[in-house]
Design an enzyme around this catalytic site. Sequence first.
Site: not given
Length: 609
Positions: A491, A484, A102-103, A27, A488, A507, A76, A2, A604
């Site tokens: 996402e 990584e 925010n939170g 954000r 990427k 396995h 968000w 947020c 982010k």
Amino acid sequence: MCGIVGYIGKKQAAPILLEGLKKLEYRGYDSAGLAVRADDGEVTVVKTKGRLSRLAERTGSGALLHGTCGIGHTRWATHGEPSEENAHPHKCMDGSVTVVHNGILENYRELREKLVRKGYTFHSQTDTEVIANLLHYYYKKYHSDPIDAVSRFMMRARGSYALAVLFEDYGDEIYVARKDSPMIIGAGRGEMFIASDVPAILKYTKRVYYIENYEMARITREGAEFYNIDREPVEKRAVRVTLDENAAEMGGYEHFMIKEIHEQPQAVELTLNSYLSGDYVDFSECKLCDKFLETDEIVIVACGSAYHVGVVLQYVVEKLARIPVRVELASEFRYRDPILGKNALVVAISQSGETADTLAAVREAKARGIRTLAIVNVRGSSIAREADKTVYTFAGPEIAVATTKAYSAQLAVGYLLALEWARIAGRIDDVQCAAYIEELRNLPQKIASVIENKDAIQKFAAENSTVTDVFMIGRGIDYAACLEGALKLKEVSYVHTEAYAAGELKHGTISLIENGTVVFGVLTQSEVLEKTASNLEEVRTRGASIVTVSFEGEKTAEAKYAFHVPRTDELFAASLSVIPLQLLSYYVSLQRGLDVDKPRNLAKSVTVE
Ligand code: G6P
């Protein structure tokens, strides 16, 4: 997550708020809203579901909202689905208190029930509306002032918050409070700004106040007064931030992600140069002495891509320094009562310096008397301030939600630390150290050359953009790079992608391999290269389409496509092998027509747990 902005001054607030929110949209971006106070004192709230552009449309780019004081928010969602109703700002029942937040207010149910018993009604499912009403309740009950009401709220609240509040009775003021969610205050001439991140206000001022946990501020056009939770005044000095405003602009690129991919050589070079002095690593600027670094147990804590940096470093540090390294997801570390030796060193890695779980992991370590070292990109962020020592990366502002340049810069700091640990442990001498440093100094140019060859990857992405399942396999550092790469791709392109240690594929996971399944093999580690090549052969015979990433001139496995990166010391290979995977993710996302800089459901900076 947020984004919060606020303005009080002589100019019209709404356009400034929208501009600030635009810088903070990374954000969170599922809804947005503004509250602007007109000269007659009335506070008008406009909210929209979806991207900020809709709010801009609705308000005529801010021109339809009149007033020189206001607050704004880009959301968000945590409590309550993304909708206009749940978007911020929220007003209390009688409209006299307006809040952006925010939170997460963890005890919001209990507080909401209490307020319902007192006759309050609610229009949204958010915890923020509870805050607005609770502030109103304290304000009225104790016939108090805003600072008193906010401090009572802070004493009752559990969880995290950065708040900006307008009280109807205090027309020309904004109140803010913070615990575990970032918030800064910018000082201009006859105008003041608030924001959850510096880039939102850089255009107007570089003088910034940082407020700490459990602190509040009363902001007027002339300045800010700060208070602790006991309502005692706190003295603060504004700090001059050195960020370049243009660094957070797109600069001719189509998206931030591709811009930031291209900025990697510079980010790595700047970071390395900041801590290299000739043939030596020099962390004196961060006051990192041998005594602080000396340890027999390193525990790396981080989230997301920063965690993947930790996985690379585990291999590099153990190989170079022979010190045991454990990498832990910060969200797990904080709750599992970890066993830590007295001489352990906890290393937190974070681009934003605000990730709630990583911050909590730092606090957990400190509470146990364990030394903490942070690798952080954002100056003055919470983790940077709370860790015992901080080494900054020099990636500049990273705006795309999917990290690229910060990841690369974190690796660079990690390599330097690995060399220091190896030197202190007597595992490498000056000559060896100088050779590693020489190779590190070549890395930026090598990264640049991989990026220059992006056309082949773009072509591959165009031909394969409809793929539904991708696996990325490798061993050792190659496996870490796969972690990584897979994150990427999934996402930003929403293609189901999994990274596997090549030896583990058999396995269970191999049963998912079908005709045409795309399997990437990363093959830079000579000791295990043939092993991974055999694993690729196993999936190729089961119909997989093989793509390899390896050093130039290396014969690896039979593949449909082969991407090459310049040769480097194998310990630093992840810095190069990850680049084609980043580019691939970018181009596949573009091919699929997605919003590559703001993938769905993500934010982010994850300031909630
Ligand atoms: C989010 C971002 C990731 C990042 C992670 C950790 O999930 O989308 O790119 O790696 O948070 O963030 P940090 O700021 O702590 O590095």
